[in-house]
Design a protein around this motif. Structure first.
Motif, PDB file in Angstrom:
ATOM      1  N   PRO A   1       0.781  -1.421   0.129  1.00 20.93           N
ATOM      2  CA  PRO A   1       0.174   0.272  -0.009  1.00 20.93           C
ATOM      3  C   PRO A   1       0.951   1.255   0.108  1.00 20.93           C
ATOM      4  O   PRO A   1       0.319   2.197  -0.373  1.00 20.93           O
ATOM      5  N   ALA A   2       1.858   1.394   0.808  1.00 16.78           N
ATOM      6  CA  ALA A   2       2.676   2.699   0.878  1.00 16.78           C
ATOM      7  C   ALA A   2       3.197   2.883  -0.770  1.00 16.78           C
ATOM      8  O   ALA A   2       3.182   4.171  -0.930  1.00 16.78           O
ATOM      9  N   GLN A   3       3.334   1.780  -1.369  1.00 22.97           N
ATOM     10  CA  GLN A   3       4.149   2.263  -2.986  1.00 22.97           C
ATOM     11  C   GLN A   3       2.921   2.949  -3.575  1.00 22.97           C
ATOM     12  O   GLN A   3       3.054   3.711  -4.487  1.00 22.97           O
TER      13      GLN A   3
ATOM     14  N   VAL B   1     -16.047   0.200   5.564  1.00 22.93           N
ATOM     15  CA  VAL B   1     -15.566   0.907   7.037  1.00 22.93           C
ATOM     16  C   VAL B   1     -13.963   1.183   6.784  1.00 22.93           C
ATOM     17  O   VAL B   1     -13.445   2.257   7.064  1.00 22.93           O
ATOM     18  N   LEU B   2     -13.483   0.022   6.379  1.00 17.78           N
ATOM     19  CA  LEU B   2     -12.003   0.006   5.812  1.00 17.78           C
ATOM     20  C   LEU B   2     -11.578   1.178   5.060  1.00 17.78           C
ATOM     21  O   LEU B   2     -10.810   2.070   5.184  1.00 17.78           O
ATOM     22  N   ALA B   3     -12.281   1.611   4.081  1.00 12.01           N
ATOM     23  CA  ALA B   3     -12.216   2.631   3.182  1.00 12.01           C
ATOM     24  C   ALA B   3     -12.481   3.947   3.733  1.00 12.01           C
ATOM     25  O   ALA B   3     -11.411   4.891   3.497  1.00 12.01           O
TER      26      ALA B   3
ATOM     27  N   ALA C   1      -5.787  10.871  -0.250  1.00 15.54           N
ATOM     28  CA  ALA C   1      -6.775  10.106   0.437  1.00 15.54           C
ATOM     29  C   ALA C   1      -8.177   9.436  -0.256  1.00 15.54           C
ATOM     30  O   ALA C   1      -8.505   8.604   0.207  1.00 15.54           O
ATOM     31  N   ARG C   2      -8.704  10.429  -0.948  1.00 14.57           N
ATOM     32  CA  ARG C   2      -9.765  10.114  -1.869  1.00 14.57           C
ATOM     33  C   ARG C   2      -9.650   8.751  -2.540  1.00 14.57           C
ATOM     34  O   ARG C   2     -10.538   7.890  -2.708  1.00 14.57           O
ATOM     35  N   ALA C   3      -8.475   9.023  -3.384  1.00 14.90           N
ATOM     36  CA  ALA C   3      -8.183   7.899  -4.316  1.00 14.90           C
ATOM     37  C   ALA C   3      -7.692   6.761  -3.741  1.00 14.90           C
ATOM     38  O   ALA C   3      -8.167   5.580  -4.077  1.00 14.90           O
TER      39      ALA C   3
ATOM     40  N   VAL D   1      -9.209   0.908  -1.865  1.00 10.84           N
ATOM     41  CA  VAL D   1      -9.845  -0.114  -0.732  1.00 10.84           C
ATOM     42  C   VAL D   1     -10.918  -0.944  -1.483  1.00 10.84           C
ATOM     43  O   VAL D   1     -11.255  -1.770  -1.508  1.00 10.84           O
ATOM     44  N   CYS D   2     -12.033  -0.130  -2.111  1.00  9.40           N
ATOM     45  CA  CYS D   2     -13.079  -0.488  -2.714  1.00  9.40           C
ATOM     46  C   CYS D   2     -12.752  -1.392  -4.125  1.00  9.40           C
ATOM     47  O   CYS D   2     -13.476  -2.350  -4.100  1.00  9.40           O
ATOM     48  N   THR D   3     -11.912  -1.200  -4.811  1.00 12.18           N
ATOM     49  CA  THR D   3     -11.373  -2.359  -6.001  1.00 12.18           C
ATOM     50  C   THR D   3     -10.856  -3.262  -5.336  1.00 12.18           C
ATOM     51  O   THR D   3     -11.108  -4.365  -5.954  1.00 12.18           O
ATOM     52  N   ALA D   4      -9.871  -2.945  -4.575  1.00  6.66           N
ATOM     53  CA  ALA D   4      -9.119  -4.189  -4.018  1.00  6.66           C
ATOM     54  C   ALA D   4      -9.885  -5.217  -3.281  1.00  6.66           C
ATOM     55  O   ALA D   4      -9.711  -6.401  -3.309  1.00  6.66           O
ATOM     56  N   SER D   5     -10.811  -4.780  -2.740  1.00  5.53           N
ATOM     57  CA  SER D   5     -11.710  -5.544  -1.676  1.00  5.53           C
ATOM     58  C   SER D   5     -12.846  -6.309  -2.373  1.00  5.53           C
ATOM     59  O   SER D   5     -13.551  -7.267  -1.895  1.00  5.53           O
TER      60      SER D   5
END
Length: 257
Positions: free
Chosen positions: A106-108, A158-160, A181-183, A188-192
């Motif tokens: 995620p940091a990358q 919730v995670l998003a 932050a919004r991206a 989160v929404c796509t990866a989940s």
């Protein structure tokens, strides 16, 4: 993202805050339904592109950027220009690539988003993608990375919201933190699998409710139960409304509009 609940889930208590569980369920159901829209069963690539344009414009507006949008890729406003580069990275083949990075590191992905968002905003190119060296920044980014890669099993909405709020409050980069932050919330929404094709447009709601957005993000950062719960509910409501925006895009595509 892991689907196995960890032994001690740091975000599990959020589900007991007033309205959180119900708001997350509504967001999930709304996004699931819009993916079943006839226009999105085969033509989701076109509706997703329209969604990304709307998302980029709205995200820029939240941070004071121009709302004048030209589809030739040439934007005079640096905030809008950065937001649209991010939007393009979250669309089409590029989305699959950055989502893969986000799942592993995620940091990358955060750094990549900052490079895109802030390219016209910083004077020193070496600042692009480089988090601040303020005390605590690296540690909090590391904790966010652990959440994304499996240390929580809370519902994706919730995670998003948590990832979004943490990145806003942390201000890990010198500029463009809102767009990043919004991206990241979108990733989160796509990866989940919550919104795998990035059809939703929650940014429209955050833009329309920008005073509430700013106030609740500040309260989230302060850590009170009411503030955290209010922020998560707002983000879930934006995801639900973003699904309605996606439905309007799909309806227009199906009717040839």
């Amino acid at each position: 993202m892991s689907s196995v609940p960890p032994a001690s889930d740091p975000l599990a208590p959020l589900l007991d805050l007033p309205g959180v569980r119900e708001a997350a369920d509504r967001a999930r159901d709304a996004l699931s339904a819009v993916h079943r829209h006839p226009a999105n069963l085969r033509g989701w690539d076109k509706t997703a592109t329209e969604a990304s344009w709307r998302a980029g414009r709205s995200s820029a507006a939240i941070d004071g950027g121009s709302v004048e949008l030209r589809r030739d890729g040439d934007f005079d406003d640096p905030i809008l220009s950065g937001a649209m580069r991010v939007a393009q990275a979250l669309d089409g083949d590029a989305l699959e690539q950055i989502t893969g990075v986000f799942r592993r590191a995620p940091a990358q992905a955060f750094a990549r988003l900052h490079v895109l968002a802030a390219a016209d905003l910083v004077g020193d190119a070496d600042e692009l993608g480089r988090p601040s060296d303020r005390p605590g920044v690296a540690e909090r980014l590391g904790l966010l990375g652990q959440l994304v890669t499996g240390s929580t099993a809370v519902p994706a909405p919730v995670l998003a919201a948590v990832v979004h709020g943490e990145l806003l409050g942390l201000e890990a980069f010198e500029t463009a933190n809102g767009i990043v932050a919004r991206a990241a919330s979108r990733l989160v929404c796509t990866a989940s699998g919550l919104d795998p094709h990035n059809l939703g447009v929650p940014e429209v709601t955050w833009m329309r409710r920008v005073d509430e957005y700013r106030a609740l993000s500040e309260q989230f950062s302060q850590g009170s139960a009411d503030g955290v719960g209010g922020w998560v509910v707002l983000c879930c409501e934006a995801l639900e409304a973003g699904a309605a925006e996606a439905r309007s895009i799909a309806d227009a595509a199906r009717s040839g509009g």
